[in-house]
Design an enzyme around this catalytic site. Structure first.
Site, PDB file in Angstrom:
ATOM      1  N   GLU A  83       0.978  -1.278  -0.092  1.00 54.70           N
ATOM      2  CA  GLU A  83       0.027   0.012   0.140  1.00 54.70           C
ATOM      3  C   GLU A  83       0.977   1.376   0.276  1.00 54.70           C
ATOM      4  OE1 GLU A  83      -2.061   1.062   3.949  1.00 54.70           O
ATOM      5  OE2 GLU A  83      -1.574  -0.980   4.056  1.00 54.70           O
ATOM      6  N   CYS A 115      -3.574  -3.690   4.662  1.00 55.48           N
ATOM      7  CA  CYS A 115      -2.633  -4.514   5.146  1.00 55.48           C
ATOM      8  C   CYS A 115      -2.729  -6.234   4.659  1.00 55.48           C
ATOM      9  CB  CYS A 115      -2.206  -4.293   6.309  1.00 55.48           C
ATOM     10  SG  CYS A 115      -2.087  -3.462   7.266  1.00 55.48           S
ATOM     11  N   HIS A 250      -3.851 -10.214  12.183  1.00 60.01           N
ATOM     12  CA  HIS A 250      -2.605  -8.753  11.727  1.00 60.01           C
ATOM     13  C   HIS A 250      -2.107  -7.560  12.434  1.00 60.01           C
ATOM     14  CE1 HIS A 250      -2.067  -5.241   9.328  1.00 60.01           C
ATOM     15  NE2 HIS A 250      -3.091  -4.700   9.456  1.00 60.01           N
TER      16      HIS A 250
HETATM   17  N1  COA Z   1       0.576   1.671  30.912  1.00 67.25           N
HETATM   18  C1  COA Z   1       0.412   0.945  30.515  1.00 67.25           C
HETATM   19  N2  COA Z   1      -0.944   1.484  30.283  1.00 67.25           N
HETATM   20  C2  COA Z   1      -1.347   2.392  29.107  1.00 67.25           C
HETATM   21  C3  COA Z   1      -0.310   3.662  29.755  1.00 67.25           C
HETATM   22  C4  COA Z   1       0.052   3.332  30.768  1.00 67.25           C
HETATM   23  N3  COA Z   1       0.170   4.108  31.650  1.00 67.25           N
HETATM   24  N4  COA Z   1      -1.650   4.227  29.349  1.00 67.25           N
HETATM   25  C5  COA Z   1      -2.466   4.148  28.415  1.00 67.25           C
HETATM   26  N5  COA Z   1      -2.305   2.040  28.356  1.00 67.25           N
HETATM   27  C6  COA Z   1      -2.948   1.856  27.544  1.00 67.25           C
HETATM   28  C7  COA Z   1      -4.594   2.072  27.144  1.00 67.25           C
HETATM   29  O1  COA Z   1      -4.963   1.246  28.520  1.00 67.25           O
HETATM   30  C8  COA Z   1      -4.801   1.733  26.173  1.00 67.25           C
HETATM   31  O2  COA Z   1      -5.001  -0.052  25.985  1.00 67.25           O
HETATM   32  P1  COA Z   1      -6.424  -0.219  26.007  1.00 67.25           P
HETATM   33  O3  COA Z   1      -6.554  -0.353  24.959  1.00 67.25           O
HETATM   34  O4  COA Z   1      -5.796  -1.827  26.207  1.00 67.25           O
HETATM   35  O5  COA Z   1      -7.564   0.099  26.953  1.00 67.25           O
HETATM   36  C9  COA Z   1      -2.980   1.494  25.481  1.00 67.25           C
HETATM   37  O6  COA Z   1      -2.456   1.693  26.184  1.00 67.25           O
HETATM   38  C10 COA Z   1      -3.188   2.753  24.228  1.00 67.25           C
HETATM   39  O7  COA Z   1      -3.276   3.146  24.872  1.00 67.25           O
HETATM   40  P2  COA Z   1      -4.907   4.822  23.601  1.00 67.25           P
HETATM   41  O8  COA Z   1      -5.346   5.961  24.946  1.00 67.25           O
HETATM   42  O9  COA Z   1      -5.998   3.523  22.934  1.00 67.25           O
HETATM   43  O10 COA Z   1      -3.692   5.298  22.461  1.00 67.25           O
HETATM   44  P3  COA Z   1      -4.153   6.437  22.174  1.00 67.25           P
HETATM   45  O11 COA Z   1      -5.205   7.076  21.694  1.00 67.25           O
HETATM   46  O12 COA Z   1      -2.744   7.226  21.958  1.00 67.25           O
HETATM   47  O13 COA Z   1      -3.680   5.562  20.463  1.00 67.25           O
HETATM   48  C11 COA Z   1      -4.195   3.552  18.689  1.00 67.25           C
HETATM   49  C12 COA Z   1      -3.482   4.043  20.204  1.00 67.25           C
HETATM   50  C13 COA Z   1      -3.875   2.030  18.383  1.00 67.25           C
HETATM   51  C14 COA Z   1      -5.384   3.861  18.306  1.00 67.25           C
HETATM   52  C15 COA Z   1      -2.998   4.949  17.908  1.00 67.25           C
HETATM   53  O14 COA Z   1      -1.849   4.867  17.956  1.00 67.25           O
HETATM   54  C16 COA Z   1      -3.299   3.929  16.348  1.00 67.25           C
HETATM   55  O15 COA Z   1      -4.090   4.490  15.730  1.00 67.25           O
HETATM   56  N6  COA Z   1      -2.058   3.676  15.467  1.00 67.25           N
HETATM   57  C17 COA Z   1      -2.328   3.009  13.932  1.00 67.25           C
HETATM   58  C18 COA Z   1      -3.222   2.148  13.906  1.00 67.25           C
HETATM   59  C19 COA Z   1      -3.152   1.431  12.882  1.00 67.25           C
HETATM   60  O16 COA Z   1      -2.565   1.648  12.209  1.00 67.25           O
HETATM   61  N7  COA Z   1      -4.499   1.037  12.201  1.00 67.25           N
HETATM   62  C20 COA Z   1      -4.758   0.605  11.001  1.00 67.25           C
HETATM   63  C21 COA Z   1      -4.528  -0.903  10.744  1.00 67.25           C
HETATM   64  S1  COA Z   1      -5.941  -1.743  11.011  1.00 67.25           S
END
Ligand code: COA
Length: 417
Positions: A83, A115, A250
């Site tokens: 992609e 993907c 994935h």
């Molecule tokens: N200790 C341990 N865990 C922690 C933490 C800490 N201090 N602070 C946060 N977390 C955990 C959260 O609880 C969450 O876990 P959960 O989902 O099991 O509840 C995780 O860390 C991520 O936190 P979150 O606040 O959801 O992160 P974010 O809003 O910054 O974004 C994604 C996370 C994954 C949504 C972001 O990185 C993203 O968009 N990535 C791209 C994903 C992608 O490529 N998708 C398309 C293809 S499938």
């Protein structure tokens, strides 16, 4: 015709540099446990503009041919799932064919659906062989991508890059596909996309997680129905998913595999009970699911935790991790595979590990590959991210690798190390 088809050989290419996710967290003022425990990663690959999808794909194919002593004249088809291609018209596969000097009598093209593109390529290649149209030849399928998000965005800790090259043939030494047993789910959603001309993807990360889980539930239901009919799993005390020795998902980030496995079990339990779980049943399930995840899924995540997201390659890095760490004990065992491409298209399928998969995967030298990388500082990482995509740094490629070196007269140029 009851033709055996699957993966005979596998090789991986990654960029030279990687960044520790702890370093990234500290620099961004985030608790490191969010990126390690929360998202499940340790390190992510950092590609400079010389390490584009063509360079990574060509390097992986060179390694595949050399490590497994494959005669290029055996290959009659080359498909690249990507992609993050480099041209709107000319296929990455075309560059790879030229760079490697592969035979002329060959079908070459790219497949694209986020993907899922690598799985689309694998299915096309295996159908070509199973249909008897390959006349004894094999196909090379390459999954090659640069997963790139902007600096200081939520997606930043979920970047990565790499290529996985697969030799697909009627001698599936590594992994024989359960032909025709698969479940599909697709829908038109905007969870992740990359408009023409933009280097970074647009991602609605939390929505994408929901889209992924919904697709998984539907694709798995389709797979499970066929798997029960064909009796590769059975109605018993054990859930059908528990009868798969391992499941590779994935992984846009490692934690996604855990969310996926919990969701898949929940769908199966609900289907079995015909209702939601009671609070008591849910408590018991939480315990059972945690154990099931550690056994069935965690061993697939070793490479993803060190390389990060590789988009099309991510599922096949999961298979490589598994064969690398547990190939000997998994000989003859069935593995479930879930491929998800945003936008979206997904597929659940399965296959059986070959008797000598452990010896075969050793040729991919995965430990050496990781050990040959260089850890970068935050400063170097940010410099690399800000480099102009059309003017790569002029570095000498390592032996056996390829690099993009610039554009002359509208033509992209590559050199081999
Ligand atoms: N200790 C341990 N865990 C922690 C933490 C800490 N201090 N602070 C946060 N977390 C955990 C959260 O609880 C969450 O876990 P959960 O989902 O099991 O509840 C995780 O860390 C991520 O936190 P979150 O606040 O959801 O992160 P974010 O809003 O910054 O974004 C994604 C996370 C994954 C949504 C972001 O990185 C993203 O968009 N990535 C791209 C994903 C992608 O490529 N998708 C398309 C293809 S499938």
């Amino acid at each position: 015709m009851n033709q055996r088809v699957g993966i005979e050989a596998l090789a991986v290419a990654v960029p030279e540099r990687f960044l520790s996710l702890e370093d990234l967290a500290i620099a961004r003022g985030v608790e490191p446990a969010k990126f390690t425990a929360g998202l499940g990663g340790r390190e992510m690959a950092v590609a400079d503009p010389g390490e584009d999808s063509v360079a990574l794909a060509a390097t992986a194919v060179a390694k595949l041919l050399k490590s497994y002593a494959i005669d290029p004249n055996r290959v009659g088809m080359l498909v690249v799932g990507t992609e993050t291609g480099v041209d709107h018209s000319k296929a990455v596969a075309s560059y790879v064919q030229g760079l490697l000097g592969l035979p002329r009598a060959m079908r070459t093209y790219d497949t694209q659906h986020a993907c899922y593109g690598g799985t689309a390529a694998l299915m096309a290649a295996s159908d070509w062989i199973a249909a008897g149209h390959a006349h004894g030849k094999a196909a090379i399928v390459v999954c090659a991508d640069i997963a790139r998000y902007g600096l200081r965005t939520a997606g930043e800790p979920t970047q990565g890059a790499g290529a996985v090259a697969l030799l697909v043939s009627d001698k599936p030494d590594l992994f024989e596909l359960d032909r025709g047993i698969c479940g599909m789910a697709s829908s038109h959603v905007f969870d992740f996309w990359r408009p023409l001309g933009s280097r970074e993807a647009v991602v609605d990360g939390h929505y994408s997680i929901n889209c992924y889980l919904e697709a998984l539930g539907d694709a798995y239901a389709g797979y499970r129905k066929l798997a029960l009919e064909r009796e590769i799993v059975r109605h018993s005390e054990q859930l059908p998913s528990e009868q798969l020795s391992r499941i590779a998902y994935h992984v846009p980030f490692c934690k996604m595999a855990k969310k996926a496995h919990l969701h898949l079990r929940k769908c199966e339990l609900k289907a079995r009970l015909g209702r939601e779980l009671t609070a008591e049943e849910q408590t018991a399930e939480d315990r059972a699911a945690a154990i099931a995840f550690e056994t069935q899924v965690a061993p697939t995540l070793a490479l993803a935790a060190r390389i990060g997201n590789t988009y099309t390659g991510s599922l096949y890095l999961g298979l490589a991790s598994l064969l690398h760490t547990q190939g000997a004990s998994l000989a003859g065992k069935r593995i479930g595979m879930f491929s998800y491409g945003s936008g979206n298209s997904s597929e659940f399928f399965s296959g059986v590990v070959g008797a000598h998969a452990s010896a075969a995967i050793a040729k991919a030298e995965l430990d050496q590959l990781l050990a040959s990388r260089r850890r970068v500082t935050m400063e170097e990482y940010e410099q690399v991210m800000e480099m102009n995509a059309a003017t790569p740094p002029q570095a000498q490629p390592r032996p056996g690798t390829f690099r993009f070196v610039g554009v002359t007269d509208h033509r992209r140029r590559y050199v081999a190390g």
